[in-house]
Enzyme design. Structure first.
Site, PDB file in Angstrom:
ATOM      1  N   ILE A   1      34.605  40.593  39.831  1.00 50.85           N
ATOM      2  CA  ILE A   1      35.945  40.888  39.348  1.00 50.85           C
ATOM      3  C   ILE A   1      35.818  41.461  37.940  1.00 50.85           C
ATOM      4  O   ILE A   1      35.235  40.827  37.057  1.00 50.85           O
ATOM      5  CB  ILE A   1      36.841  39.628  39.332  1.00 50.85           C
ATOM      6  CG1 ILE A   1      36.966  39.034  40.744  1.00 50.85           C
ATOM      7  CG2 ILE A   1      38.214  39.970  38.759  1.00 50.85           C
ATOM      8  CD1 ILE A   1      37.598  39.957  41.765  1.00 50.85           C
ATOM      9  N   LYS A   2      36.356  42.659  37.736  1.00 50.83           N
ATOM     10  CA  LYS A   2      36.275  43.300  36.422  1.00 50.83           C
ATOM     11  C   LYS A   2      37.438  42.852  35.541  1.00 50.83           C
ATOM     12  O   LYS A   2      38.603  42.944  35.945  1.00 50.83           O
ATOM     13  CB  LYS A   2      36.300  44.824  36.557  1.00 50.83           C
ATOM     14  CG  LYS A   2      34.991  45.426  37.005  1.00 50.83           C
ATOM     15  CD  LYS A   2      35.071  46.934  37.107  1.00 50.83           C
ATOM     16  CE  LYS A   2      34.894  47.616  35.778  1.00 50.83           C
ATOM     17  NZ  LYS A   2      34.828  49.100  35.931  1.00 50.83           N
ATOM     18  N   ILE A   3      37.090  42.390  34.353  1.00 43.60           N
ATOM     19  CA  ILE A   3      38.089  41.937  33.387  1.00 43.60           C
ATOM     20  C   ILE A   3      37.818  42.629  32.060  1.00 43.60           C
ATOM     21  O   ILE A   3      36.697  42.565  31.545  1.00 43.60           O
ATOM     22  CB  ILE A   3      38.034  40.412  33.211  1.00 43.60           C
ATOM     23  CG1 ILE A   3      38.370  39.706  34.531  1.00 43.60           C
ATOM     24  CG2 ILE A   3      38.976  39.953  32.097  1.00 43.60           C
ATOM     25  CD1 ILE A   3      38.269  38.187  34.455  1.00 43.60           C
TER      26      ILE A   3
END
Length: 374
Positions: A138-140
């Site tokens: 998951i890209k944050i």
């Protein structure tokens, strides 16, 4: 595998592709790229906006979503998670053969949540559950508000690609957020060996902004510093990585099976056509790193990239001198990195808006057709 891509792998660099579309999957091109040495994929709102605006690969799913009465946010969620799920399955053999190091696909949280800690956490949980694949990242974004979200989702066993990192101070904060997240996961009894992370440090955008300011200075010294800031910044980031992951604090986690948060070189396509098109690949070779490349950069590297070995370690003094020289010329490192973060978020929000509009139009067209068929 091409010689250059094989050499990168031999020197500890994982080659990832910064692109994904349904056409890439269904045409077999993604499988061919994996056969050539690609071992991971990153996506972002701009990539999905581009994919949705071309061809008719998504037409059938859009018709189904329109018939089901899905709104635009639901439709975008279903379309993007479907692409990423399929890519995760395609790269599952790489995931297994690399002992879960590579074979991973990154999917970004809604960029409108970048300044909203709780919204980011909720978005990350939703995406992780929907894709439901262990080789997902998951890209944050590495905003101030994103840091506690990174810690929280890691503590829940969600693997994270931290994106939009420009400054060394923020990168150090990202690594601390990672360590804290793993420590909390361990306290909860989770298996930390199954939690992975990369930290995406952006390169070419730094040169683009710094070079613009150097051109405004116009001196001989300024000209001599053109296109050196991006590499210097990234190389000093690797030095920080080496420092953090050789501490007693890290040793405790490593003893429990944790894997380091690898530096990922992002924004590796050259912005200045006068520069070598493989500059941000061949000059950032170091063990335990990832280089995610746009298709053009990947092809250039495979075609004529010259991998000479480690081009990072041993360059720290010179890199520090570059950043110091920029400050003496009045090019503020802090101003540059803050501007780039703000611009990066704005670009992703704009791309997300384009994506929403494209899907809205497609849903409207599908409903119009369905209406005439009744």
């Amino acid at each position: 595998m091409s010689n250059a891509l094989a050499q990168l792998a031999q020197h500890g660099v994982s080659v990832w592709l910064d692109d994904l579309s349904r056409e890439l999957i269904e045409s077999g091109e993604l499988s061919r790229l994996v056969d050539r040495g690609v071992v991971g994929i990153t996506t972002n709102p701009t990539i999905f906006a581009s994919a949705l605006s071309k061809g008719d690969a998504y037409a059938e799913q859009v018709r189904e979503l329109a018939a089901a009465g899905a709104d635009v946010d639901k439709a975008v969620f279903e379309i993007t998670t479907e692409d990423v799920r399929r890519a995760c399955d395609l790269l599952k053999p790489v995931y297994e053969s690399s002992q879960h190091l590579d074979g991973r696909i990154s999917l970004e949280v809604d960029p409108r949540m970048a300044r909203d800690t709780e919204g980011t956490i909720a978005s990350a949980r939703q995406l992780w559950a929907a894709v439901d694949r262990p080789n997902l990242y998951i890209k944050i974004p590495a905003t101030v508000e994103g840091l506690p979200a990174i810690t929280q989702v890691l503590s829940e066993g969600i693997s994270v690609n931290v994106t939009l990192i420009f400054s060394l101070d923020r990168y150090r904060a990202v690594m601390q957020a990672f360590l804290t997240g793993l420590e909390q996961a361990r306290e909860k009894g989770l298996d930390v060996s199954s939690i992975a992370s990369v930290a995406s440090f952006f390169v070419s955008r730094v040169d683009a902004e710094v070079d613009k300011r150097l051109d405004a200075v116009g001196s001989e010294e300024a000209t001599a510093l053109r296109s050196k800031a991006g590499l210097a910044n990234a190389r000093l980031a690797y030095q920080a990585y080496e420092e953090v992951f050789s501490t007693p604090r890290w040793d405790v986690l490593a003893d429990a099976g944790a894997k380091p948060q690898r530096p990922l070189w992002a924004s590796t396509g050259v912005k200045d056509p006068k520069l070598p098109d493989t500059l941000y690949v061949t000059e950032l070779v170091a063990p335990g790193t990832v280089n995610t490349m746009p298709g053009k950069t990947l092809e250039a590297t495979a075609d004529h990239g010259e991998v000479t070995g480690d081009t990072v370690r041993g360059s720290y003094d010179e890199s520090r001198q570059v950043l110091d020289a920029l400050e003496r010329l009045g090019v503020s490192y802090e101003e540059v990195t803050e501007k780039l973060e703000t611009e990066g978020l704005t670009k992703f929000e704009a791309s997300w808006g384009e994506l929403l509009q494209t899907v809205t139009d497609e849903l409207d067209n599908a409903r119009a057709v369905q209406g005439t068929e009744k």
